[in-house]
Design a protein around this motif. Sequence first.
Motif, PDB file in Angstrom:
ATOM      1  N   SER A 223     -11.953  -1.733  -0.048  1.00 58.54           N
ATOM      2  CA  SER A 223     -13.122  -2.314   0.604  1.00 58.54           C
ATOM      3  C   SER A 223     -13.578  -3.564  -0.130  1.00 58.54           C
ATOM      4  CB  SER A 223     -14.273  -1.306   0.652  1.00 58.54           C
ATOM      5  OG  SER A 223     -14.753  -1.030  -0.664  1.00 58.54           O
ATOM      6  N   VAL A 224     -14.369  -4.354   0.577  1.00 53.83           N
ATOM      7  CA  VAL A 224     -14.939  -5.588   0.036  1.00 53.83           C
ATOM      8  C   VAL A 224     -16.433  -5.594   0.338  1.00 53.83           C
ATOM      9  CG1 VAL A 224     -14.920  -8.108   0.137  1.00 53.83           C
ATOM     10  CG2 VAL A 224     -12.772  -6.835   0.401  1.00 53.83           C
ATOM     11  N   THR A 354     -20.590  -3.151   3.610  1.00 55.93           N
ATOM     12  CA  THR A 354     -19.261  -3.096   3.013  1.00 55.93           C
ATOM     13  C   THR A 354     -18.221  -3.101   4.125  1.00 55.93           C
ATOM     14  OG1 THR A 354     -19.983  -1.940   1.028  1.00 55.93           O
ATOM     15  CG2 THR A 354     -17.673  -1.661   1.676  1.00 55.93           C
ATOM     16  N   VAL A 355     -17.150  -3.858   3.933  1.00 62.25           N
ATOM     17  CA  VAL A 355     -16.082  -3.947   4.931  1.00 62.25           C
ATOM     18  C   VAL A 355     -14.862  -3.190   4.412  1.00 62.25           C
ATOM     19  CG1 VAL A 355     -14.513  -5.493   6.157  1.00 62.25           C
ATOM     20  CG2 VAL A 355     -16.907  -6.163   5.784  1.00 62.25           C
ATOM     21  N   MET A 356     -14.394  -2.237   5.192  1.00 61.22           N
ATOM     22  CA  MET A 356     -13.187  -1.491   4.863  1.00 61.22           C
ATOM     23  C   MET A 356     -11.987  -2.275   5.375  1.00 61.22           C
ATOM     24  SD  MET A 356     -14.798   0.957   3.423  1.00 61.22           S
ATOM     25  CE  MET A 356     -13.408   2.041   3.013  1.00 61.22           C
ATOM     26  N   LEU A 357     -10.968  -2.462   4.532  1.00 63.96           N
ATOM     27  CA  LEU A 357      -9.811  -3.241   4.933  1.00 63.96           C
ATOM     28  C   LEU A 357      -8.755  -2.382   5.610  1.00 63.96           C
ATOM     29  CD1 LEU A 357     -11.159  -5.468   3.305  1.00 63.96           C
ATOM     30  CD2 LEU A 357      -8.933  -6.025   2.330  1.00 63.96           C
ATOM     31  N   LYS A 358      -8.138  -2.945   6.623  1.00 62.52           N
ATOM     32  CA  LYS A 358      -7.051  -2.297   7.336  1.00 62.52           C
ATOM     33  C   LYS A 358      -5.743  -3.016   6.980  1.00 62.52           C
ATOM     34  CE  LYS A 358      -9.983  -1.087  11.291  1.00 62.52           C
ATOM     35  NZ  LYS A 358     -10.168  -1.247  12.758  1.00 62.52           N
ATOM     36  N   PRO A 359      -4.619  -2.327   7.058  1.00 60.45           N
ATOM     37  CA  PRO A 359      -3.333  -2.982   6.760  1.00 60.45           C
ATOM     38  C   PRO A 359      -3.093  -4.163   7.690  1.00 60.45           C
ATOM     39  CG  PRO A 359      -3.076  -0.602   6.856  1.00 60.45           C
ATOM     40  CD  PRO A 359      -4.462  -0.886   7.355  1.00 60.45           C
ATOM     41  N   LEU A 360      -2.505  -5.227   7.167  1.00 61.12           N
ATOM     42  CA  LEU A 360      -2.194  -6.380   7.988  1.00 61.12           C
ATOM     43  C   LEU A 360      -1.100  -6.044   8.978  1.00 61.12           C
ATOM     44  CD1 LEU A 360      -2.026  -9.403   5.503  1.00 61.12           C
ATOM     45  CD2 LEU A 360      -3.566  -9.153   7.445  1.00 61.12           C
TER      46      LEU A 360
END
Length: 362
Positions: A223-224, A354-360
Amino acid sequence: MLLLIVAAASIQLHAESKPLRVVIVGLVHGHVQGFLRDLPKSKDATLVAIVEPDKALAEKYEKQYSLDHSLFHTDLDETIVATHPDAVLVYTTILDHRRVIEVAARHGVSSMVEKPLSTTMEDALAIRAASRKYKVHVLVNYETTWYASNAEALRLAEDNKLGDVRKVVVHDGHEGPAEIGVGPEWLPWLTDPMRNGAGALFDFGCYGADLTTVLMHGQAPISVTAVSQTDKPQIYPHVEDDATIILHYPKLQSVLMPSWNWSFARKDMELYGTGGMAITVGPSNLRTRFHGEKLEQTSEAPALPANVASSLGLLAAVLRGELKDTGDLSALDTNMVVMQILDAARTSAATGRTVMLKPLPQ
């Protein structure tokens, strides 16, 4: 037969060591001044053309650096056809990176752009698609890539001299682009969120995102979380001039502090592990302290090898096949993750979440 083989090898080696033919695209990015200043001393590249549609700006640089008038062009397609470059060096707005890279790629020409890679994930994905389709290299130039101190700190982490790295802190920035006298061709777009992606968050947040991604072997954070603000709205009414970005990994946090509010220019990184710490001091020095030691030590980092000590040296090594451009600070795969981080940080700062990252997508 042996003589023929030796002669052929000699001819190939000579061809590979010839300076790259490069075209500069754009003069609106102030970092181009360093390239024009250092080019006469370079053994890695020779300038064959400059593409800049703003004739007044082109004339300014022609006079300032005593450049041959015949070098200057206004159309990239025509210039590539006429000059047959090995690579283009892109000094446009960040927004224009995609357009330039796609044009060059269609001609089979590789690109090196100034950081960051793009202003949006959409453009980053399009750049990656062009690189794959036309089998060209796309490299991203960061000043801190050529810091021996960063290379040594990352080596200490890689060699497990610091134990398990748990905390990373990266400070980047200066007093502000207006305050340090950024040129009139540069300041308007640098402080425009559309043409630059953001303000200090993109301008200097990319450095720490790049270093952390290499430290983490290309792994994206879970997350970011980011907070940004404008402390000098009278100077920067459209973009933030200060930000803090927290990258959360399974067993590590990286805190990035990009700012146009430092009292002096700085680019430094701190690594803290279960076995010690390493703090970079400028381009060449480190402060270290390891488990069991009572005092920290200051040392000078070993000099970088020639083929990774400068942007042109690296570009030449990659295009000659001496180095693979994967997993390092300039590599496209690394900078796709950097763009994930920057894009998420911009969203987090805007939404307060907060932003959860997903796979590119691959």
